[in-house]
Design an enzyme around this catalytic site. Structure first.
Site, PDB file in Angstrom:
ATOM      1  N   PRO A 304      27.463  46.642  39.771  1.00  9.86           N
ATOM      2  CA  PRO A 304      27.538  45.173  39.717  1.00  9.86           C
ATOM      3  C   PRO A 304      28.913  44.699  40.202  1.00  9.86           C
ATOM      4  O   PRO A 304      29.920  44.906  39.536  1.00  9.86           O
ATOM      5  CB  PRO A 304      27.317  44.855  38.235  1.00  9.86           C
ATOM      6  CG  PRO A 304      27.702  46.101  37.522  1.00  9.86           C
ATOM      7  CD  PRO A 304      27.404  47.244  38.426  1.00  9.86           C
ATOM      8  N   ASP A 485      33.783  47.073  40.209  1.00 16.98           N
ATOM      9  CA  ASP A 485      32.579  47.457  39.482  1.00 16.98           C
ATOM     10  C   ASP A 485      32.710  46.922  38.059  1.00 16.98           C
ATOM     11  O   ASP A 485      33.546  47.410  37.275  1.00 16.98           O
ATOM     12  CB  ASP A 485      32.434  48.983  39.487  1.00 16.98           C
ATOM     13  CG  ASP A 485      31.131  49.460  38.862  1.00 16.98           C
ATOM     14  OD1 ASP A 485      30.496  48.668  38.133  1.00 16.98           O
ATOM     15  OD2 ASP A 485      30.757  50.624  39.108  1.00 16.98           O
ATOM     16  N   HIS A 486      31.892  45.921  37.734  1.00 19.86           N
ATOM     17  CA  HIS A 486      32.046  45.239  36.452  1.00 19.86           C
ATOM     18  C   HIS A 486      31.669  46.121  35.267  1.00 19.86           C
ATOM     19  O   HIS A 486      31.939  45.766  34.097  1.00 19.86           O
ATOM     20  CB  HIS A 486      31.203  43.962  36.429  1.00 19.86           C
ATOM     21  CG  HIS A 486      31.873  42.823  35.732  1.00 19.86           C
ATOM     22  ND1 HIS A 486      32.831  43.010  34.750  1.00 19.86           N
ATOM     23  CD2 HIS A 486      31.740  41.473  35.860  1.00 19.86           C
ATOM     24  CE1 HIS A 486      33.247  41.839  34.316  1.00 19.86           C
ATOM     25  NE2 HIS A 486      32.604  40.879  34.972  1.00 19.86           N
ATOM     26  N   ARG A 487      31.040  47.273  35.512  1.00 17.29           N
ATOM     27  CA  ARG A 487      30.769  48.206  34.417  1.00 17.29           C
ATOM     28  C   ARG A 487      32.055  48.835  33.908  1.00 17.29           C
ATOM     29  O   ARG A 487      32.142  49.261  32.740  1.00 17.29           O
ATOM     30  CB  ARG A 487      29.817  49.303  34.884  1.00 17.29           C
ATOM     31  CG  ARG A 487      28.439  48.834  35.280  1.00 17.29           C
ATOM     32  CD  ARG A 487      27.622  49.971  35.871  1.00 17.29           C
ATOM     33  NE  ARG A 487      28.247  50.534  37.081  1.00 17.29           N
ATOM     34  CZ  ARG A 487      27.727  51.546  37.781  1.00 17.29           C
ATOM     35  NH1 ARG A 487      26.593  52.112  37.380  1.00 17.29           N
ATOM     36  NH2 ARG A 487      28.346  51.978  38.860  1.00 17.29           N
ATOM     37  N   VAL A 488      33.071  48.909  34.788  1.00 14.71           N
ATOM     38  CA  VAL A 488      34.331  49.568  34.437  1.00 14.71           C
ATOM     39  C   VAL A 488      35.472  48.574  34.346  1.00 14.71           C
ATOM     40  O   VAL A 488      36.297  48.633  33.417  1.00 14.71           O
ATOM     41  CB  VAL A 488      34.668  50.658  35.486  1.00 14.71           C
ATOM     42  CG1 VAL A 488      35.989  51.346  35.143  1.00 14.71           C
ATOM     43  CG2 VAL A 488      33.537  51.674  35.586  1.00 14.71           C
TER      44      VAL A 488
END
Length: 513
Positions: A304, A485-488
């Site tokens: 994302p 990367d919005h997960r990280v």
């Protein structure tokens, strides 16, 4: 004789296929160990394949432009069996007769040049190219005009005795009936007479004798200059002047006709009268383009993306780069603002470690996952090459001084432009920089390189009005764009990281801390 077949090797990690771009040898050539056989294009780059055998090429098993799987035979080479006498072995065979054939290091660019000359394959005692009598030994007359002479019909034989034909009325130059231009005397004429005027056709002159042989185009000097400027051959223009000369109006008419023909010719868009199906160019997706497309789709839909932007006053970076260019320590080294940005990214990543990381899904397909934070920086530099987008990286960039980093950037760019980037140079990247400013673009939203969680886009630097201490003054401004990367990387982390990069560009002296 032993027949050896060379199979396409895996020159990278996990390579499954490659395209034969060009062969460097042909059937009958003598090759030594490590001589370059061909160039192949993998999913990563262009690679030269060295020969693991010494001998004579018997057959190229795969044509150029064909994509094949790893393990497919591509070439066969024969070598002389032990104890078999050979006549006059080439120099390359002598050089390598004591060499032990070991497992080749595929994909290396180091080659061994053979001393064998091109004459090894020539028949003994054969004639040299170009020796022997010429096909046409007739001495040609000297040109009397810069205008090309009309070529004689090839079927008409050249009479060799017509040069001594006696002169007689109507044939003052001694031209034999039915003869060609070879019958004109070869002795130079000091001052040939002008051609007879149109109203006196019977005046016997040398010009009249060769008037049918030399097509001199009449035109005034200004007309000739216009023709030269327009790239028009006067011989192609139909003259309408009173004395048969080409006029200015003739040139205008000819140019208009030529423009009309160009308008009707095929252009990039093709002829509109053709069906649309015939005006579609089909380009196969393979090699670097195929790998790039797959990686970008996976990255765009797996990670994302979130992007942020910041305007930066890079005036002091421009001053710093100018000082580096005249510094003795950087003499002969290309220095650009990209060098300062690369150093800024390394510095900012050390202050915000999670941007230098990888998201790793669970191998069993469960919801569990890990974030691998890298305590080293393999800095990727996105490079546009003739073969497509490549992202080679500088290994352990965090350990390099400013000068060492500049040298690494120069080498990376030179290798990428030449299409010689090796697969290993594009593996293991941790964070990427893309310099879209080199193309005059202000900013963009780049897609993260697979396996990473951040990428920084460097926009063009140009002078803009900037408010400094309450005053509007011209400053060197650039815009940085970052995708994460919005997960990280959360919004707070991405903002702090981009602010740190901007701080270095605004004040490079911070790197000395």
């Amino acid at each position: 004789m032993t027949l050896n077949k060379f199979n396409l090797p895996d020159v990278g990690e996990g390579l499954t296929e490659a395209e034969i771009v060009s062969w460097k040898v042909k059937a009958g050539d003598t090759v030594a160990i490590n001589d370059v056989l061909c160039e192949i294009e993998t999913a990563k780059s262009l690679v030269e394949l060295p020969s693991p055998f010494a001998g004579t090429v018997t057959e190229l098993l795969v044509p150029e432009g064909v994509t094949i799987d790893v393990g497919t035979p591509i070439i066969s080479v024969t070598d002389a069996a032990a104890g078999t006498p050979t006549a006059a072995p080439p120099a390359a065979a002598v050089l390598h007769e004591t060499t032990t054939v070991a497992a080749p290091m595929y994909g290396t660019l180091t080659t061994e040049t053979s001393d064998a000359g091109e004459s090894a394959g020539r028949p003994a005692g054969g004639p040299l190219v170009g020796s022997g009598p010429k096909a046409d030994a007739v001495k040609r007359r000297r040109r009397v005009s810069a205008t090309p002479v009309a070529e004689p019909a090839p079927a008409v034989p050249l009479p060799t005795r017509s040069l001594t034909s006696p002169a007689r009325p109507g044939n003052p130059a001694g031209v034999a009936p039915g003869s060609t231009t070879a019958a004109v005397p070869v002795e130079p004429v000091a001052s040939p007479e002008r051609a007879a005027p149109a109203g006196d056709p019977e005046r016997p002159t040398l010009g009249g004798a060769i008037s049918g042989l030399v097509n001199k185009v009449l035109a005034k000097p200004p007309v000739r200059k216009i023709a030269r400027d327009l790239g028009i051959d006067l011989a192609d223009v139909v003259p309408t002047g009173a004395r048969g000369e080409v006029t200015r109006e003739d040139l205008v008419s000819y140019q208009a006709q030529r423009d009309a023909e160009v308008d009707k010719a095929d252009t990039f868009w093709g002829k509109s009268g053709r069906p649309q199906e015939q005006r579609i160019e089909r380009i196969p997706v393979k090699g670097v383009r195929k790998a790039t497309a797959k990686a970008m789709v996976e990255s765009a839909f797996a990670a994302p993306h979130v992007s942020i932007f910041v305007d930066v006053d890079a005036s002091r970076t421009m001053e710093f780069v100018k000082r580096l260019k005249v510094s003795r320590d950087f003499e002969g080294i290309k220095v650009s603002p990209l060098l300062i940005l690369a150093k800024a990214v390394i510095w900012a990543a050390a202050r915000n470690p999670s941007v230098n990381a990888t998201w790793v899904d669970s191998p069993d397909g469960s919801d569990s996952a890990e974030i691998h934070v890298k305590h080293f920086m393999n800095l990727g530099i996105a490079a546009a090459t003739p073969r497509g987008l490549m992202v080679p990286n500088i290994k352990n960039a965090q350990d390099l001084s400013l000068k060492e980093l500049a040298l690494a950037l120069n080498e990376l760019a030179t290798t990428a432009r030449a299409g010689k980037t090796q697969p290993a140079q594009m593996q293991g990247g941790t964070l990427t920089v893309t310099n879209i400013g080199a193309l005059g673009i202000d900013t963009g939203t780049p897609i993260i390189n697979p396996g990473e969680v951040a990428i920084v886009a460097f926009g063009t630097i140009k002078q803009k009005p900037w408010v400094l201490d309450g005053e509007v003054i011209p400053r060197w401004i650039t815009t940085l764009g970052g995708s994460f990367d919005h997960r990280v990387v959360d919004g707070d982390l991405s903002a702090r990281f981009m602010a740190d990069v901007a701080a270095i560009l605004e004040e490079p002296a911070l790197l000395l801390d």
